[in-house]
Design a protein around this motif. Structure first.
Motif, short mmCIF file in Angstrom:
data_model
loop_
_atom_site.label_atom_id
_atom_site.label_comp_id
_atom_site.label_asym_id
_atom_site.label_seq_id
_atom_site.Cartn_x
_atom_site.Cartn_y
_atom_site.Cartn_z
N ASN A 89 -4.37 -7.38 -13.64
CA ASN A 89 -3.77 -8.68 -13.40
C ASN A 89 -3.55 -9.46 -14.69
O ASN A 89 -2.90 -10.49 -14.68
N HIS A 90 -4.12 -9.01 -15.81
CA HIS A 90 -3.84 -9.66 -17.08
C HIS A 90 -2.36 -9.56 -17.39
O HIS A 90 -1.79 -8.48 -17.37
N GLU A 91 -1.73 -10.70 -17.70
CA GLU A 91 -0.29 -10.73 -17.91
C GLU A 91 0.15 -9.79 -19.02
O GLU A 91 1.17 -9.10 -18.91
N ALA A 92 -0.64 -9.72 -20.10
CA ALA A 92 -0.26 -8.87 -21.23
C ALA A 92 -0.25 -7.40 -20.87
O ALA A 92 0.40 -6.59 -21.53
N SER A 93 -0.94 -7.04 -19.80
CA SER A 93 -1.05 -5.64 -19.43
C SER A 93 0.21 -5.10 -18.75
O SER A 93 0.35 -3.90 -18.59
N ILE A 94 1.12 -5.97 -18.37
CA ILE A 94 2.28 -5.49 -17.61
C ILE A 94 3.60 -5.79 -18.29
O ILE A 94 4.65 -5.64 -17.69
N CYS A 95 3.55 -6.18 -19.56
CA CYS A 95 4.77 -6.64 -20.23
C CYS A 95 5.39 -5.61 -21.18
O CYS A 95 6.40 -5.89 -21.80
N SER A 96 4.79 -4.45 -21.31
CA SER A 96 5.27 -3.49 -22.29
C SER A 96 6.68 -2.99 -21.94
O SER A 96 6.96 -2.60 -20.81
N ASP A 97 7.55 -2.98 -22.95
CA ASP A 97 8.90 -2.44 -22.76
C ASP A 97 8.89 -0.92 -22.70
O ASP A 97 9.89 -0.30 -22.32
N ASP A 98 7.77 -0.31 -23.11
CA ASP A 98 7.65 1.14 -23.02
C ASP A 98 7.29 1.61 -21.62
O ASP A 98 7.34 2.81 -21.33
N ALA A 99 6.91 0.68 -20.76
CA ALA A 99 6.56 1.03 -19.39
C ALA A 99 7.80 1.09 -18.52
O ALA A 99 8.80 0.42 -18.78
N VAL A 100 7.73 1.91 -17.47
CA VAL A 100 8.73 1.91 -16.41
C VAL A 100 8.20 1.03 -15.29
O VAL A 100 7.10 1.26 -14.78
N HIS A 101 8.95 0.02 -14.92
CA HIS A 101 8.51 -0.91 -13.88
C HIS A 101 9.19 -0.54 -12.57
O HIS A 101 10.42 -0.52 -12.48
N MET A 102 8.39 -0.24 -11.57
CA MET A 102 8.91 0.14 -10.26
C MET A 102 8.48 -0.88 -9.22
O MET A 102 7.30 -1.22 -9.15
N ALA A 103 9.42 -1.38 -8.44
CA ALA A 103 9.13 -2.37 -7.40
C ALA A 103 9.37 -1.77 -6.03
O ALA A 103 10.32 -0.99 -5.83
N MET A 104 8.51 -2.13 -5.09
CA MET A 104 8.60 -1.61 -3.72
C MET A 104 7.90 -2.60 -2.79
O MET A 104 6.92 -3.23 -3.17
N THR A 105 8.41 -2.72 -1.57
CA THR A 105 7.71 -3.54 -0.58
C THR A 105 6.64 -2.70 0.11
O THR A 105 6.73 -1.48 0.18
N LEU A 106 5.63 -3.40 0.61
CA LEU A 106 4.52 -2.75 1.32
C LEU A 106 4.33 -3.41 2.67
O LEU A 106 4.20 -4.63 2.76
N ASP A 107 4.35 -2.61 3.72
CA ASP A 107 3.94 -3.12 5.03
C ASP A 107 3.35 -1.96 5.82
O ASP A 107 3.50 -0.79 5.46
N ALA A 108 2.63 -2.29 6.88
CA ALA A 108 1.88 -1.27 7.62
C ALA A 108 2.80 -0.25 8.26
O ALA A 108 2.50 0.95 8.29
N ALA A 109 3.94 -0.70 8.78
CA ALA A 109 4.83 0.21 9.50
C ALA A 109 5.36 1.32 8.60
O ALA A 109 5.63 2.43 9.06
N TYR A 110 5.52 1.03 7.29
CA TYR A 110 6.06 2.01 6.36
C TYR A 110 5.04 2.43 5.31
O TYR A 110 5.40 3.09 4.32
N LEU A 111 3.76 2.10 5.50
CA LEU A 111 2.76 2.38 4.49
C LEU A 111 2.66 3.88 4.20
O LEU A 111 2.49 4.30 3.05
N ARG A 112 2.75 4.67 5.24
CA ARG A 112 2.67 6.12 5.05
C ARG A 112 3.81 6.62 4.17
O ARG A 112 3.62 7.49 3.31
N GLY A 113 4.99 6.06 4.37
CA GLY A 113 6.11 6.40 3.52
C GLY A 113 5.91 5.93 2.09
O GLY A 113 6.25 6.64 1.14
N SER A 114 5.36 4.73 1.93
CA SER A 114 5.12 4.19 0.59
C SER A 114 4.17 5.07 -0.20
O SER A 114 4.39 5.35 -1.39
N MET A 115 3.11 5.54 0.47
CA MET A 115 2.12 6.38 -0.21
C MET A 115 2.77 7.68 -0.68
O MET A 115 2.51 8.17 -1.78
N ALA A 116 3.63 8.26 0.15
CA ALA A 116 4.34 9.48 -0.23
C ALA A 116 5.28 9.22 -1.40
O ALA A 116 5.39 10.03 -2.33
#
Length: 351
Positions: free
Chosen positions: A54-81
């Motif tokens: 959760n430290h802000e500096a830990s997620i700001c690297s331009d060398d990282a690939v940032h992936m966004a996804m929604t999470l909910d129970a109905a699709y949680l199994r799909g999210s994990m896969a």
């Protein structure tokens, strides 16, 4: 019918969905996934504290690939896969930062614990999304699942994610990658494009909007001078800096507000994206979204792959591979999703 009746129906539908989802989420138990390591050539990212992402500096690297996804129970199994597939095929899996958006009404602690159990070394953060932000703007569409407020969370990614995150790959939960996500994340956006996605110009673009829209010159001229083509919003590379600078969330919301006054489209959260971006997006090879494997929005019939190479398999449509596998009525291509399924079977639970 009293004017409050549609609102009451929506309220009871969403309430039931939340309760049903909460029950299903707690019933699911998932196996721990293998740990994946960077190849020797991967850039080194100095995280301040790997245990406190959760430290802000830990997620700001331009060398990282940032992936966004929604999470909910109905699709949680799909999210994990989907998460497993991203890590398994990444050249630098330790450099992938996961940004999950979940409804503020769900148990975020349970979601966090579930993900951390299966992926103990995953660098991720969960962002709470207030359904009320968009619930008053949602118009009923051709399939009830498309009316879930979380489907509209992608509209607000630029507001939810830290401002230091300048580019992100947005992925739906009903897909798996069979290629390195860093290749997709590196898609050139040119000097002006806000997002990139595979386009499908052979699709009947006019069918995504109503006759009311096309018969109104002030509306149909929206696409004047634009080579507007259909694209699927389940796989997008987004320049969040340009999105914020152009206030594209407001542009999408304005179309949703118009839709509440006069019905100009039928299909959920997709048409506002088409109205704002179609014809102005950077191209992505079709291999990165072999979509439609869930069939159509009504019957969810089996479909074949599109011709050409494959980097991402996407079960968009009504049919989901986990549901069809559980019902012992899988489509042939569902066998390609099954190896990524982390759900613990009853036999495994007993032992």
């Amino acid at each position: 019918m009293p004017p409050t009746a549609p609102l009451l129906r929506l309220f009871f539908f969403l309430s039931g969905l939340i309760v049903f989802s909460a029950i299903n989420a707690r019933a699911y138990q998932f196996r721990e996934a293998p740990q994946f390591y960077n190849s020797p050539d991967c850039p080194s990212i100095n995280y301040d504290d790997a245990k406190d992402y959760n430290h802000e500096a830990s997620i700001c690297s331009d060398d990282a690939v940032h992936m966004a996804m929604t999470l909910d129970a109905a699709y949680l199994r799909g999210s994990m896969a989907a998460i497993l597939s991203v890590l398994q095929h990444a050249t630098c899996p330790e450099n992938v930062n996961f940004h999950f958006v979940a409804s503020a009404s769900v148990d975020a602690h349970h979601l966090r614990r579930t993900i951390a159990h299966s992926f103990p070394y995953l660098r991720f953060r969960i962002y709470r999304y207030d359904d009320s932000t968009v619930s008053g703007l949602i118009s009923t569409s051709i399939r009830a699942a498309l009316d879930c407020p979380l489907n509209y969370a992608r509209n607000y990614l630029a507001d939810l994610l830290p401002t230091c995150v300048r580019r992100a790959v947005y992925l739906d939960s009903d897909l798996v990658l069979v290629d390195d996500i860093a290749k997709l994340a590196a898609t050139p956006l040119g000097d002006q494009s806000v997002l990139a996605a595979p386009e499908y110009c052979n699709a009947n673009f006019t069918s995504y909007f109503t006759p009311t829209f096309w018969s109104n010159p002030s509306l149909s001229l929206t696409f004047a001078g634009r080579n507007a083509c259909y694209f699927n919003t389940g796989v997008m590379v987004i320049d969040l800096q340009r999105w914020r600078a152009g206030d594209y969330t407001t542009k999408i919301v304005e179309w949703m507000e118009l839709q509440k006054r006069m019905r100009i489209y039928e299909l959920g959260s997709l048409p506002p994206f088409l109205l704002v971006f179609a014809g102005n997006i950077a191209p992505v090879d079709h291999r990165w979204n072999q979509h439609g494997l869930g069939g159509d929005n009504f019957r969810g019939l089996c479909r074949d792959l599109h011709p050409g190479p494959v980097s991402l398999l996407h079960w968009s449509g009504k049919g989901k591979p986990w549901a069809r596998l559980d019902a012992n009525r899988p489509c042939p291509l569902d066998a390609l999703w099954a190896p990524y399924d982390l759900l613990r079977t009853p036999f495994a639970l007993e032992n």
